[in-house]
Design a protein around this motif. Structure first.
Motif, short mmCIF file in Angstrom:
data_model
loop_
_atom_site.label_atom_id
_atom_site.label_comp_id
_atom_site.label_asym_id
_atom_site.label_seq_id
_atom_site.Cartn_x
_atom_site.Cartn_y
_atom_site.Cartn_z
N ASP A 35 0.97 -1.15 -0.06
CA ASP A 35 -0.16 0.06 -0.14
C ASP A 35 0.91 1.25 -0.27
OD1 ASP A 35 -2.82 -1.17 1.98
OD2 ASP A 35 -2.35 -1.33 0.01
N PHE A 36 2.03 1.09 0.84
CA PHE A 36 2.71 2.36 0.96
C PHE A 36 3.49 2.61 -0.50
CE2 PHE A 36 6.37 4.97 1.83
CZ PHE A 36 7.52 4.29 1.37
N ILE A 37 3.80 1.60 -1.14
CA ILE A 37 4.58 1.92 -2.50
C ILE A 37 3.61 2.30 -3.42
CG2 ILE A 37 5.84 0.78 -4.33
CD1 ILE A 37 7.03 -1.05 -2.27
N VAL A 38 2.44 1.43 -3.52
CA VAL A 38 1.29 1.89 -4.71
C VAL A 38 0.80 3.41 -4.36
CG1 VAL A 38 -1.03 1.64 -5.29
CG2 VAL A 38 0.51 -0.27 -4.91
N SER A 39 0.73 3.77 -2.82
CA SER A 39 0.42 5.25 -2.74
C SER A 39 1.45 6.21 -3.24
CB SER A 39 0.29 5.33 -1.21
OG SER A 39 -0.70 4.64 -0.48
N GLY A 40 2.58 6.02 -3.23
CA GLY A 40 3.45 6.77 -3.54
C GLY A 40 3.45 7.10 -5.16
N ILE A 41 3.37 5.68 -5.89
CA ILE A 41 3.21 5.83 -7.33
C ILE A 41 2.08 6.29 -7.63
CG2 ILE A 41 2.87 4.15 -9.19
CD1 ILE A 41 4.80 2.25 -7.73
N GLU A 42 0.88 6.05 -7.08
CA GLU A 42 -0.40 6.88 -7.44
C GLU A 42 -0.30 8.35 -7.68
OE1 GLU A 42 -3.66 3.57 -6.46
OE2 GLU A 42 -3.08 5.14 -4.80
N VAL A 43 0.34 8.69 -6.62
CA VAL A 43 0.46 10.29 -6.18
C VAL A 43 1.50 11.06 -7.27
CG1 VAL A 43 1.04 12.33 -4.66
CG2 VAL A 43 -0.23 10.16 -3.74
N TYR A 44 2.68 10.34 -7.46
CA TYR A 44 3.80 11.11 -7.85
C TYR A 44 4.20 10.47 -9.52
CZ TYR A 44 4.42 12.92 -3.42
OH TYR A 44 4.20 13.79 -2.61
N ASN A 56 -0.63 17.09 3.09
CA ASN A 56 -0.95 16.61 4.48
C ASN A 56 -0.46 15.32 4.82
OD1 ASN A 56 -2.47 19.14 4.89
ND2 ASN A 56 -4.22 18.12 4.56
N PRO A 57 0.66 15.33 5.62
CA PRO A 57 1.21 13.85 5.89
C PRO A 57 0.14 12.77 6.49
CG PRO A 57 1.81 15.35 7.72
CD PRO A 57 0.91 16.12 6.64
N TRP A 58 -1.07 13.16 7.00
CA TRP A 58 -2.05 12.20 7.70
C TRP A 58 -2.87 11.55 6.73
CZ3 TRP A 58 -6.53 13.99 6.41
CH2 TRP A 58 -6.67 15.50 6.37
N PHE A 59 -2.68 12.34 5.51
CA PHE A 59 -3.89 11.98 4.24
C PHE A 59 -3.24 10.71 3.74
CE2 PHE A 59 -5.95 12.33 0.37
CZ PHE A 59 -7.17 12.84 0.77
N ASP A 60 -3.98 9.49 3.89
CA ASP A 60 -3.47 8.17 3.52
C ASP A 60 -4.39 7.81 2.15
OD1 ASP A 60 -5.74 7.48 4.51
OD2 ASP A 60 -4.81 6.35 6.03
N ARG A 61 -4.02 6.62 1.64
CA ARG A 61 -4.89 5.89 0.43
C ARG A 61 -6.14 5.85 1.15
NH1 ARG A 61 -3.60 0.35 -2.34
NH2 ARG A 61 -4.62 0.73 -4.27
N ALA A 62 -6.68 5.57 2.13
CA ALA A 62 -8.03 5.41 2.60
C ALA A 62 -8.75 6.81 2.45
CB ALA A 62 -8.33 4.69 3.86
N CYS A 63 -8.22 7.72 2.74
CA CYS A 63 -8.56 9.30 2.73
C CYS A 63 -8.93 9.76 1.21
CB CYS A 63 -7.91 10.30 3.24
SG CYS A 63 -7.62 9.99 5.08
N ALA A 92 -21.88 9.35 1.33
CA ALA A 92 -20.63 9.54 0.96
C ALA A 92 -19.87 10.63 1.72
CB ALA A 92 -20.52 9.51 -0.48
N ARG A 93 -20.44 11.86 1.71
CA ARG A 93 -19.90 12.99 2.49
C ARG A 93 -19.79 12.69 3.94
NH1 ARG A 93 -23.82 17.76 3.49
NH2 ARG A 93 -23.97 16.05 5.10
N ASN A 94 -20.62 12.06 4.57
CA ASN A 94 -20.41 11.67 6.08
C ASN A 94 -19.27 10.80 6.22
OD1 ASN A 94 -22.40 13.62 6.55
ND2 ASN A 94 -24.21 12.21 6.75
N HIS A 95 -19.34 9.80 5.48
CA HIS A 95 -18.28 8.84 5.42
C HIS A 95 -16.70 9.40 5.20
CE1 HIS A 95 -15.91 5.00 5.04
NE2 HIS A 95 -15.39 5.33 3.85
N LYS A 102 -10.81 10.44 11.40
CA LYS A 102 -10.05 9.29 12.00
C LYS A 102 -8.57 9.30 11.60
CE LYS A 102 -13.90 6.27 13.07
NZ LYS A 102 -14.49 5.01 12.80
N ALA A 103 -8.22 9.63 10.37
CA ALA A 103 -6.85 9.46 9.77
C ALA A 103 -6.21 10.34 10.37
CB ALA A 103 -6.89 9.62 8.19
N LYS A 104 -6.51 11.77 10.44
CA LYS A 104 -5.96 12.93 11.37
C LYS A 104 -5.78 12.66 12.61
CE LYS A 104 -6.99 17.10 10.07
NZ LYS A 104 -7.53 18.40 9.83
N ALA A 105 -6.30 12.05 13.38
CA ALA A 105 -6.44 11.79 14.81
C ALA A 105 -5.50 10.70 15.20
CB ALA A 105 -7.71 11.48 15.49
N SER A 106 -5.31 9.70 14.15
CA SER A 106 -4.60 8.46 14.27
C SER A 106 -3.10 8.98 13.98
CB SER A 106 -4.95 7.19 13.16
OG SER A 106 -3.98 6.43 13.22
#
Length: 144
Positions: A35-44, A56-63, A92-95, A102-106
């Motif tokens: 997931d980490f590698i795929v996230s980097g590839i998807e973004v860059y 934002n560093p807390w913004f992950d793939r699930a976000c 979808a908006r509430n989710h 949750k991602a930010k708090a975590s």
């Protein structure tokens, strides 16, 4: 066309120890590393699929996936307004809001824990310097 310096920074700055290697089990670690590698590839690495990934560093793939789902639901509602499409958008908006919160708090909880576990003052300050004033305010709220 890849953004190589940014991709390199992403790979170097990502907290692999905290995110991927919490468990010693290879069965647990392998999907996280993937997931980490795929996230980097998807973004860059450019592709036809646009993925929203702010700095934002807390913004992950699930976000990112939650934001995409929210945007798709909104476009669907705009193209054919109905009670069903409106309800789907609201859901979808509430989710998405919940996932982002949750991602930010975590993220801030992990950072607070890493600061409190720093074995030396030098490591503590090297971690602390990476935070903005807003980050430090959020971190201090975890201790109060």
């Amino acid at each position: 066309r890849a953004q190589r310096p940014e991709l390199s920074s992403f790979f170097l700055d990502f907290p692999l120890e905290e995110y991927c290697f919490r468990s010693g089990s290879p069965d647990d670690v392998a999907p996280l590393v993937t997931d980490f590698i795929v996230s980097g590839i998807e973004v860059y690495v450019p592709s036809t699929l646009k993925i929203f990934f702010p700095s934002n560093p807390w913004f992950d793939r699930a976000c990112s996936q939650a934001v995409l789902a929210r945007d798709r639901a909104f476009k669907s509602y705009q193209s054919s307004p109905s009670a069903v499409s409106h309800a789907a958008f609201i859901s979808a908006r509430n989710h998405c809001k919940t996932k982002l919160r949750k991602a930010k708090a975590s993220f801030y909880k992990r950072k607070a824990e890493s600061l409190t576990r720093s074995p030396t003052e030098k490591l503590f300050w090297s971690l602390a310097k990476k935070f903005s004033v807003g980050d430090l305010v959020r971190l201090s709220a975890l201790f109060l």
